[in-house]
Design an enzyme around this catalytic site. Structure first.
Site, PDB file in Angstrom:
ATOM      1  N   ARG A 103      60.809  -3.407 -18.959  1.00 21.48           N
ATOM      2  CA  ARG A 103      60.662  -4.573 -19.973  1.00 21.48           C
ATOM      3  C   ARG A 103      62.843  -4.473 -19.911  1.00 21.48           C
ATOM      4  O   ARG A 103      63.368  -3.710 -20.355  1.00 21.48           O
ATOM      5  CB  ARG A 103      60.433  -3.887 -21.257  1.00 21.48           C
ATOM      6  CG  ARG A 103      58.693  -4.041 -20.931  1.00 21.48           C
ATOM      7  CD  ARG A 103      58.001  -4.346 -22.755  1.00 21.48           C
ATOM      8  NE  ARG A 103      58.773  -5.495 -23.417  1.00 21.48           N
ATOM      9  CZ  ARG A 103      59.321  -5.750 -24.540  1.00 21.48           C
ATOM     10  NH1 ARG A 103      59.471  -4.407 -25.196  1.00 21.48           N
ATOM     11  NH2 ARG A 103      59.722  -6.907 -24.668  1.00 21.48           N
ATOM     12  N   SER A 104      63.184  -5.044 -19.622  1.00 16.25           N
ATOM     13  CA  SER A 104      64.450  -6.131 -19.361  1.00 16.25           C
ATOM     14  C   SER A 104      65.088  -5.353 -20.430  1.00 16.25           C
ATOM     15  O   SER A 104      66.332  -5.186 -20.960  1.00 16.25           O
ATOM     16  CB  SER A 104      64.575  -6.988 -19.043  1.00 16.25           C
ATOM     17  OG  SER A 104      66.573  -7.301 -19.114  1.00 16.25           O
ATOM     18  N   SER A 105      64.449  -6.014 -21.903  1.00 13.91           N
ATOM     19  CA  SER A 105      65.184  -5.825 -22.846  1.00 13.91           C
ATOM     20  C   SER A 105      65.534  -4.121 -23.135  1.00 13.91           C
ATOM     21  O   SER A 105      66.576  -3.601 -23.558  1.00 13.91           O
ATOM     22  CB  SER A 105      64.107  -6.044 -24.590  1.00 13.91           C
ATOM     23  OG  SER A 105      64.228  -8.119 -24.158  1.00 13.91           O
ATOM     24  N   LEU A 106      64.849  -3.440 -22.902  1.00 15.21           N
ATOM     25  CA  LEU A 106      64.486  -2.012 -22.705  1.00 15.21           C
ATOM     26  C   LEU A 106      65.604  -1.124 -22.035  1.00 15.21           C
ATOM     27  O   LEU A 106      66.718  -0.197 -22.542  1.00 15.21           O
ATOM     28  CB  LEU A 106      63.475  -1.040 -22.859  1.00 15.21           C
ATOM     29  CG  LEU A 106      62.374  -1.761 -23.770  1.00 15.21           C
ATOM     30  CD1 LEU A 106      60.897  -0.826 -23.156  1.00 15.21           C
ATOM     31  CD2 LEU A 106      63.043  -1.237 -25.766  1.00 15.21           C
ATOM     32  N   GLU A 131      57.767   7.465 -17.107  1.00 15.18           N
ATOM     33  CA  GLU A 131      58.839   8.371 -16.518  1.00 15.18           C
ATOM     34  C   GLU A 131      60.046   8.104 -17.212  1.00 15.18           C
ATOM     35  O   GLU A 131      60.596   7.203 -16.748  1.00 15.18           O
ATOM     36  CB  GLU A 131      58.931   9.090 -15.026  1.00 15.18           C
ATOM     37  CG  GLU A 131      57.756   9.360 -14.124  1.00 15.18           C
ATOM     38  CD  GLU A 131      57.869   8.900 -12.637  1.00 15.18           C
ATOM     39  OE1 GLU A 131      57.021   8.852 -11.957  1.00 15.18           O
ATOM     40  OE2 GLU A 131      58.762   8.011 -12.390  1.00 15.18           O
ATOM     41  N   TYR A 164      42.684   4.916  -4.577  1.00 14.67           N
ATOM     42  CA  TYR A 164      42.887   6.251  -5.096  1.00 14.67           C
ATOM     43  C   TYR A 164      41.217   6.773  -5.441  1.00 14.67           C
ATOM     44  O   TYR A 164      41.954   8.361  -5.667  1.00 14.67           O
ATOM     45  CB  TYR A 164      44.161   5.700  -5.748  1.00 14.67           C
ATOM     46  CG  TYR A 164      44.889   7.036  -6.486  1.00 14.67           C
ATOM     47  CD1 TYR A 164      45.749   7.824  -5.706  1.00 14.67           C
ATOM     48  CD2 TYR A 164      44.532   7.370  -8.053  1.00 14.67           C
ATOM     49  CE1 TYR A 164      46.330   8.976  -6.131  1.00 14.67           C
ATOM     50  CE2 TYR A 164      45.359   9.154  -8.546  1.00 14.67           C
ATOM     51  CZ  TYR A 164      45.964   9.712  -7.505  1.00 14.67           C
ATOM     52  OH  TYR A 164      47.443  10.677  -7.645  1.00 14.67           O
ATOM     53  N   GLN A 175      43.546  10.439 -15.198  1.00 12.19           N
ATOM     54  CA  GLN A 175      44.534  11.187 -16.230  1.00 12.19           C
ATOM     55  C   GLN A 175      44.456  10.019 -17.975  1.00 12.19           C
ATOM     56  O   GLN A 175      43.917   8.603 -17.530  1.00 12.19           O
ATOM     57  CB  GLN A 175      45.727  10.962 -15.805  1.00 12.19           C
ATOM     58  CG  GLN A 175      47.002   9.373 -15.481  1.00 12.19           C
ATOM     59  CD  GLN A 175      48.000   9.928 -15.110  1.00 12.19           C
ATOM     60  OE1 GLN A 175      48.561  10.915 -14.799  1.00 12.19           O
ATOM     61  NE2 GLN A 175      48.445   9.217 -15.566  1.00 12.19           N
TER      62      GLN A 175
END
Length: 187
Positions: A103-106, A131, A164, A175
């Site tokens: 997210r851009s804010s982060l 990651e 996949y 996972q």
């Protein structure tokens, strides 16, 4: 050409795309926001001085799992790396590819949500390992349940022959939390 919010919602209603749980999912014009789970993995630097990427982690387990207690946060120190995961399980059909974005804010406070792996292959089914890297010089508090990433979808020219979830040697099928690198099992 990416799917619009209208098309993503239609695919979810048809159960072609699955998001579970879907109660906190928020839509953008071409994406859905996913939230952060409480489990993190981080390196124990004192026990490992080098990872030979050709050999992988071998029998070593250089990562420690931390489960964030209710009401608390995982603190990602400046220039530190950790793995997290989405709370939501995402299932992608054989005729779509998904794209993971931070997210851009982060990003504007220094948080990278994916170091390089942003492709969600056709046939993906599971939570998404994130990651995290703190590129800033101030520690960041990451709280379970926060909106942390966005996923968009793009149609393929035809369904994948080798999705996949049926691909031989797929290392991260189904996972359910953050999963450490399995680079040593590359063929």
């Amino acid at each position: 050409m990416k799917l619009s919010d209208r098309d993503i919602l239609k695919r979810i209603e048809e159960r072609s795309i699955e998001i579970d749980p879907a109660d906190k999912v928020r839509f953008g014009p071409v994406s859905i926001d996913l939230t952060l789970d409480r489990r993190f993995l981080y390196f124990r630097h004192e026990q490992l001085s080098v990872i030979d990427v050709d050999k992988g982690l071998g029998h070593q387990d250089p990562m420690t799992q931390y489960d964030v207690p209710d009401g608390e946060a995982f603190i990602l120190q400046p220039k530190a790396f950790a793995l997290g995961a989405t709370k939501e399980r995402v299932k992608i059909p054989d005729d779509l590819v998904g794209w993971l974005d931070g997210r851009s804010s982060l990003a504007r406070i220094g948080l990278m949500v994916h170091a390089t792996a942003h492709t969600l292959e056709p046939g993906w089914n599971g939570v998404i390992t994130l990651e995290f890297f703190n590129a800033g010089n101030i520690a960041l508090a990451l709280r379970p349940g926060m909106r942390v990433c966005a996923v968009s979808f793009e149609p393929l020219t035809s369904p994948a022959l080798n999705p996949y979830d049926r691909k031989e040697g797929a290392k991260y099928v189904n996972q359910s939390g953050p999963v450490a690198s399995r680079v040593g099992s590359d063929n």
